[in-house]
Design a protein around this motif. Sequence first.
Motif, short mmCIF file in Angstrom:
data_model
loop_
_atom_site.label_atom_id
_atom_site.label_comp_id
_atom_site.label_asym_id
_atom_site.label_seq_id
_atom_site.Cartn_x
_atom_site.Cartn_y
_atom_site.Cartn_z
N ALA A 189 0.84 -1.21 0.00
CA ALA A 189 0.00 0.00 0.00
C ALA A 189 0.87 1.26 0.00
O ALA A 189 0.59 2.22 -0.73
N GLU A 190 1.93 1.25 0.78
CA GLU A 190 2.82 2.43 0.83
C GLU A 190 3.47 2.67 -0.52
O GLU A 190 3.54 3.79 -1.00
N ARG A 191 3.95 1.58 -1.12
CA ARG A 191 4.64 1.72 -2.42
C ARG A 191 3.69 2.23 -3.48
O ARG A 191 4.05 3.06 -4.31
N GLU A 192 2.45 1.76 -3.45
CA GLU A 192 1.49 2.06 -4.51
C GLU A 192 0.62 3.28 -4.20
O GLU A 192 -0.26 3.62 -4.99
N GLY A 193 0.79 3.88 -3.03
CA GLY A 193 0.00 5.07 -2.69
C GLY A 193 -1.46 4.75 -2.41
O GLY A 193 -2.36 5.55 -2.69
N LEU A 194 -1.72 3.56 -1.86
CA LEU A 194 -3.10 3.18 -1.52
C LEU A 194 -3.34 3.39 -0.03
O LEU A 194 -2.43 3.21 0.78
N THR A 195 -4.55 3.74 0.33
CA THR A 195 -4.89 3.85 1.76
C THR A 195 -5.09 2.45 2.32
O THR A 195 -5.69 1.59 1.68
N LEU A 196 -4.58 2.25 3.53
CA LEU A 196 -4.73 0.96 4.20
C LEU A 196 -5.75 1.14 5.32
O LEU A 196 -5.44 1.73 6.37
N LEU A 197 -6.97 0.71 5.10
CA LEU A 197 -8.01 0.81 6.13
C LEU A 197 -7.83 -0.37 7.08
O LEU A 197 -7.90 -1.54 6.65
N ALA A 198 -7.56 -0.07 8.35
CA ALA A 198 -7.26 -1.12 9.33
C ALA A 198 -8.53 -1.51 10.07
O ALA A 198 -9.08 -0.72 10.84
N TRP A 199 -9.00 -2.74 9.81
CA TRP A 199 -10.20 -3.20 10.54
C TRP A 199 -9.82 -3.90 11.84
O TRP A 199 -8.69 -4.37 11.99
N SER A 200 -10.77 -3.96 12.76
CA SER A 200 -10.51 -4.44 14.13
C SER A 200 -9.25 -3.79 14.72
O SER A 200 -8.39 -4.48 15.29
#
Length: 315
Positions: A189-200
């Motif tokens: 996600a960091e490399r590709e510029g995507l948001t990482l939505l963290a569940w739980s």
Amino acid sequence: MEYTFLGNTGEKISRIGLGAWQFSESWGVTDYEAAKKVIQEASSQGINLIDTAEVYGRGMSEEFVGKALKELGLRESFLIASKIPGDFLAEHDVYRAVERSLKRLQVDSVDLMQVHWPPCWHNIPTCEYMRALEKLVHMGKIRYIGLSNFPPVLIDEARYCLSTEDVVSIQVRYNVIERDAEKEIIPYAEREGLTLLAWSPLAKGAVSGKYTPENLPKFQDVRSGEAIFHPENFVQVYKVVEVLADVGNKYGKTPAQVALNWLITASPVVVPIPGAKNEEQVRSNAGGAGWRMSYEDWLKIEEASSKVRITRVLW
Ligand SMILES: NC(=O)c1ccc[n+]([C@@H]2O[C@H](COP(=O)([O-])OP(=O)(O)OC[C@H]3O[C@@H](n4cnc5c(N)ncnc54)[C@H](OP(=O)(O)O)[C@@H]3O)[C@@H](O)[C@H]2O)c1
């Protein structure tokens, strides 16, 4: 509240969102007025990202979210993220499922539609549902596409199916105890510029500090079979909670707030979406952002957490 952007979209989202699975029998908030208060308080705290799904309460969560945002006049203030279950991914079902989401949410367009999990039992080709979602973007029914619970190799495949759009977010289980996402998904996600939505992100409440090995309740909700609360695991979890509490004392923060802050400290793309059952919880969760612990405190938690080994082989 602090803000970041949803992937490369330029959409401003709060660094901590609101999980809305709580509005279902699974978690017990089945009173609409209670849910509405949570959403109103989230807005007062500057939270502008709400995460729901078609399967949460079989539509109840989406209905509550849509109704509350309408009644409170907050539709334009929130970015609504919903999800199509992995069982509804045949092309004709994607259209039918999105149509129903739009109705329940009382909106013309869902801001972020995520594939909840990859198809497991029905052999739907990846490009079938990804192309269907792309067509829905073209027709204004959804604005952005996200994936949930996909491994990197399948994310690559899903993105390859798209021609004019791209995936903007990935949603996975990630908390201070369960850190598998750090191995492959977060770097991706960091490399590709995507948001990482963290569940739980609060490990389903396990790191909130209110449960101890001595007072562990027999949960009547979705947590009844949750490995993290099994005594064999929870006794290790609690050692981390003690460190969270210790660090929290220094900053005037609760273990839950420290646990959320820890998630956003080491990665610019992580956006936790804690679920809240009441106004007090949503207020507290918003306080997980807007400050930073020191590197030394971050490391203390990292060291305690890396000693934990959760087993799911319990019988
Ligand atoms: N994509 C997926 O497959 C997936 C899967 C699961 C969840 N999600 C999303 O992620 C969201 C959050 O995950 P989750 O609900 O599983 O777990 P979570 O956010 O880690 O835990 C939520 C629970 O923790 C307790 N809690 C919340 N805030 C608290 C606070 N400030 N202080 C003390 N206790 C607090 C509440 O339960 P008690 O008060 O009863 O302890 C609440 O129901 C969901 O609402 C949903 O939107 C997505």
